[in-house]
Write an enzyme that holds these catalytic residues in place. Sequence first.
Site, mmCIF file in Angstrom:
data_model
loop_
_atom_site.group_PDB
_atom_site.id
_atom_site.type_symbol
_atom_site.label_atom_id
_atom_site.label_comp_id
_atom_site.label_asym_id
_atom_site.label_seq_id
_atom_site.Cartn_x
_atom_site.Cartn_y
_atom_site.Cartn_z
ATOM 1 N N LEU A 199 2.841 -3.969 1.434
ATOM 2 C CA LEU A 199 3.543 -3.904 0.144
ATOM 3 C C LEU A 199 4.676 -2.886 0.140
ATOM 4 O O LEU A 199 5.668 -3.069 -0.568
ATOM 5 C CB LEU A 199 2.543 -3.583 -0.961
ATOM 6 C CG LEU A 199 1.721 -4.828 -1.291
ATOM 7 C CD1 LEU A 199 0.332 -4.480 -1.743
ATOM 8 C CD2 LEU A 199 2.446 -5.674 -2.318
ATOM 9 N N LYS B 292 7.847 4.825 12.859
ATOM 10 C CA LYS B 292 7.631 3.928 11.718
ATOM 11 C C LYS B 292 8.776 4.063 10.710
ATOM 12 O O LYS B 292 9.199 3.082 10.104
ATOM 13 C CB LYS B 292 6.298 4.245 11.028
ATOM 14 C CG LYS B 292 5.082 3.881 11.874
ATOM 15 C CD LYS B 292 3.795 4.307 11.197
ATOM 16 C CE LYS B 292 2.586 4.021 12.068
ATOM 17 N NZ LYS B 292 1.340 4.481 11.492
ATOM 18 N N SER C 168 -2.995 0.557 -8.423
ATOM 19 C CA SER C 168 -4.405 0.248 -8.599
ATOM 20 C C SER C 168 -4.720 -1.080 -7.910
ATOM 21 O O SER C 168 -4.020 -1.499 -6.979
ATOM 22 C CB SER C 168 -4.728 0.204 -10.091
ATOM 23 O OG SER C 168 -6.093 -0.053 -10.272
ATOM 24 N N TYR D 135 -13.138 2.772 -1.923
ATOM 25 C CA TYR D 135 -11.834 2.195 -2.286
ATOM 26 C C TYR D 135 -11.791 1.866 -3.774
ATOM 27 O O TYR D 135 -10.902 2.303 -4.505
ATOM 28 C CB TYR D 135 -11.595 0.928 -1.455
ATOM 29 C CG TYR D 135 -10.314 0.203 -1.800
ATOM 30 C CD1 TYR D 135 -9.102 0.619 -1.257
ATOM 31 C CD2 TYR D 135 -10.314 -0.896 -2.656
ATOM 32 C CE1 TYR D 135 -7.918 -0.043 -1.575
ATOM 33 C CE2 TYR D 135 -9.148 -1.560 -2.973
ATOM 34 C CZ TYR D 135 -7.950 -1.132 -2.429
ATOM 35 O OH TYR D 135 -6.774 -1.792 -2.749
ATOM 36 N N LYS E 72 -9.604 3.495 -7.069
ATOM 37 C CA LYS E 72 -8.726 2.689 -7.931
ATOM 38 C C LYS E 72 -9.159 2.799 -9.396
ATOM 39 O O LYS E 72 -8.330 2.809 -10.300
ATOM 40 C CB LYS E 72 -8.722 1.218 -7.475
ATOM 41 C CG LYS E 72 -8.193 1.025 -6.052
ATOM 42 C CD LYS E 72 -6.749 1.472 -5.919
ATOM 43 C CE LYS E 72 -6.205 1.314 -4.508
ATOM 44 N NZ LYS E 72 -4.847 1.838 -4.342
ATOM 45 N N THR F 66 -1.837 -8.512 3.656
ATOM 46 C CA THR F 66 -1.280 -7.350 4.372
ATOM 47 C C THR F 66 -2.319 -6.867 5.393
ATOM 48 O O THR F 66 -3.472 -7.309 5.347
ATOM 49 C CB THR F 66 -1.021 -6.159 3.411
ATOM 50 O OG1 THR F 66 -2.301 -5.621 2.994
ATOM 51 C CG2 THR F 66 -0.218 -6.557 2.194
HETATM 52 N N1 LIG Z 1 -3.009 -5.973 -0.178
HETATM 53 C C1 LIG Z 1 -3.583 -6.155 -1.340
HETATM 54 O O1 LIG Z 1 -3.998 -7.281 -1.690
HETATM 55 C C2 LIG Z 1 -3.764 -5.029 -2.289
HETATM 56 C C3 LIG Z 1 -4.460 -5.267 -3.476
HETATM 57 C C4 LIG Z 1 -4.614 -4.244 -4.391
HETATM 58 C C5 LIG Z 1 -4.051 -3.012 -4.136
HETATM 59 N N2 LIG Z 1 -3.389 -2.799 -2.969
HETATM 60 C C6 LIG Z 1 -2.818 -1.456 -2.760
HETATM 61 O O2 LIG Z 1 -1.481 -1.552 -2.327
HETATM 62 C C7 LIG Z 1 -1.149 -0.397 -1.543
HETATM 63 C C8 LIG Z 1 -0.510 -0.845 -0.241
HETATM 64 O O3 LIG Z 1 -1.467 -1.569 0.493
HETATM 65 P P1 LIG Z 1 -1.101 -2.661 1.585
HETATM 66 O O4 LIG Z 1 -1.970 -3.824 1.295
HETATM 67 O O5 LIG Z 1 0.353 -2.842 1.687
HETATM 68 O O6 LIG Z 1 -1.706 -1.964 2.885
HETATM 69 P P2 LIG Z 1 -1.052 -1.627 4.309
HETATM 70 O O7 LIG Z 1 -0.187 -2.750 4.761
HETATM 71 O O8 LIG Z 1 -2.187 -1.217 5.170
HETATM 72 O O9 LIG Z 1 -0.113 -0.382 3.997
HETATM 73 C C9 LIG Z 1 -0.636 0.869 3.685
HETATM 74 C C10 LIG Z 1 0.447 1.912 3.839
HETATM 75 O O10 LIG Z 1 -0.109 3.175 3.484
HETATM 76 C C11 LIG Z 1 0.167 4.080 4.541
HETATM 77 N N3 LIG Z 1 -0.856 5.111 4.641
HETATM 78 C C12 LIG Z 1 -2.177 4.940 4.884
HETATM 79 N N4 LIG Z 1 -2.779 6.140 4.952
HETATM 80 C C13 LIG Z 1 -1.822 7.070 4.770
HETATM 81 C C14 LIG Z 1 -1.808 8.481 4.751
HETATM 82 N N5 LIG Z 1 -2.905 9.204 4.976
HETATM 83 N N6 LIG Z 1 -0.646 9.126 4.535
HETATM 84 C C15 LIG Z 1 0.488 8.440 4.326
HETATM 85 N N7 LIG Z 1 0.554 7.097 4.350
HETATM 86 C C16 LIG Z 1 -0.588 6.425 4.565
HETATM 87 C C17 LIG Z 1 0.182 3.224 5.790
HETATM 88 O O11 LIG Z 1 0.833 3.930 6.834
HETATM 89 P P3 LIG Z 1 0.374 3.718 8.391
HETATM 90 O O12 LIG Z 1 1.064 2.488 8.860
HETATM 91 O O13 LIG Z 1 0.862 4.952 9.052
HETATM 92 O O14 LIG Z 1 -1.128 3.596 8.393
HETATM 93 C C18 LIG Z 1 0.955 2.034 5.283
HETATM 94 O O15 LIG Z 1 2.321 2.316 5.263
HETATM 95 C C19 LIG Z 1 -2.459 0.361 -1.368
HETATM 96 O O16 LIG Z 1 -2.510 1.394 -2.304
HETATM 97 C C20 LIG Z 1 -3.523 -0.673 -1.683
HETATM 98 O O17 LIG Z 1 -4.710 -0.110 -2.165
HETATM 99 C C21 LIG Z 1 -3.233 -3.777 -2.047
#
Ligand SMILES: NC(=O)c1ccc[n+]([C@@H]2O[C@H](COP(=O)([O-])OP(=O)(O)OC[C@H]3O[C@@H](n4cnc5c(N)ncnc54)[C@H](OP(=O)(O)O)[C@@H]3O)[C@@H](O)[C@H]2O)c1
Length: 439
Positions: free
Chosen positions: A22, A55, A221, A244, A248, A295
């Site tokens: 995202l 990155k 969230s 998790y 949230k 993702t």
């Molecule tokens: N995908 C969904 O369906 C979904 C649904 C509800 C909410 N969300 C929320 O959307 C947000 C993004 O999620 P995503 O699905 O895009 O996941 P993602 O592709 O795994 O991306 C997560 C991002 O957070 C970074 N990150 C993780 N731990 C970190 C840390 N300690 N310090 C700094 N950066 C960190 C990761 O960096 P690295 O590459 O270095 O690990 C990556 O850039 C999250 O808050 C997630 O809870 C997602």
Amino acid sequence: MSDSPAPDNAFYVLVTGANSGLGLGIGARLIDEFLQTRPQDESLVLIITTRDQRKGDATIAFLEEQLRKVCRKAEKTLPGVSQVLQRRVLLRQERLDLLSLVSVQKLSKKLRDTLPKLDVVICNAGIGGWTGINWPLAVKTVLTGWKSATTWPTYKISGVGWKTKPQLPPNKDGSTREEPLLGEVFCANFFGHYMLGHYLAPLLAKRTRTEPNLGRLVWTSSLEAYEHSLDMQDIQCLTGEQAYESSKRLADLMAVTSVLPSTEPHVNRYLAYEQPHEKTTKPRIYLSHPGITHTPIMPLILVIDYVWRLVCYISRWVGSQWHVVTVDKGAVSAVWLALAKQSTLDSMEQKEGVGKWGSAIDVWGNERVERTEMEGWGWGGKVGETPRKFGRSPYAKTLTREDQEKFVRDGEKCWEELERLREDWENRLDEAGVGVSMD
Ligand SMILES: NC(=O)c1ccc[n+]([C@@H]2O[C@H](COP(=O)([O-])OP(=O)(O)OC[C@H]3O[C@@H](n4cnc5c(N)ncnc54)[C@H](OP(=O)(O)O)[C@@H]3O)[C@@H](O)[C@H]2O)c1
């Protein structure tokens, strides 16, 4: 492009975790929508954070390519416009590891020293903290209740008791310094951002021109922010099995209650805000979620990953409004919260209450922003509001006065506890000689 100085009428946005999922979607969509909707004399300064330089470089290269795409498209209808558009976007990258409070402080100090203000901070980064999937349960629940099982899954297996590496350096004699546990998922998803928001609040409060929009902290969230996941005796979820979901729910409770008079003393302390002033306004906290987006947050082997993507599309085709699937569409709610006029947000809240804004979609793939129900708050905290037909969690119930009062009480307790925790960690870092002074 990235090194040119920012013009006076720049709009400053920071996005955390911008290198994946995202985060990439938000960056690309922000550039596109900003260029389409804001006047030609306004520029966007987009600051992205990643955990390392490689990155960061890759993310900047991706966003530059997105910008070129937008320009090529615009050039077809208005030859020559691409040069103007290119100049309106400035990209900058920074390092941030949310699991290290010192890293949060270092970045905050750097931004405070180098930026005139911030307009929006999108707290996007996060981790799932899952260790696998209960496959028999997954197959059973998907086959017996497809939409619900793919939207509110009960089959993800969470790590338990995960904690961050020590935040404090060892003593001079090499022995480990005593420090309290800090939950890993809690810190990556919530507490790291909470500290960041506190340190950046003075930048969000600054208004350098006649600017009707308030500085905005956008917390991310999820649909899975269940009431039962958050144990008020264990806010960090150090012992629970839904770290998790707990993180949230914490975001939901605290974002929504941040505008209530009862939390005002905590929120004012958090935002370091005392008095309205000609050149400052109190920042606002808004709540978004990206629906269900495909993702890497849940690591799956390649074949299963493809199957999961297909399952997500099928869910959308059978009527799930939350299966946005692609990151571009998942980004719609966060980007809307970043760019919407203050008057639009204020009038929506005035009519229907403070809400949680989710990315939703129709069966044809047209995305939109949709209010989302929260247990104990409903869609806008109004007892007696008419329940919406679609997009309700299996745990949803009609909002009662008692449930709403509990939601508010829990929110107040969380504000009290989080402020205590923030100050405790700041003192510990200072005493250990590693805390970064913001002066
Ligand atoms: N995908 C969904 O369906 C979904 C649904 C509800 C909410 N969300 C929320 O959307 C947000 C993004 O999620 P995503 O699905 O895009 O996941 P993602 O592709 O795994 O991306 C997560 C991002 O957070 C970074 N990150 C993780 N731990 C970190 C840390 N300690 N310090 C700094 N950066 C960190 C990761 O960096 P690295 O590459 O270095 O690990 C990556 O850039 C999250 O808050 C997630 O809870 C997602």
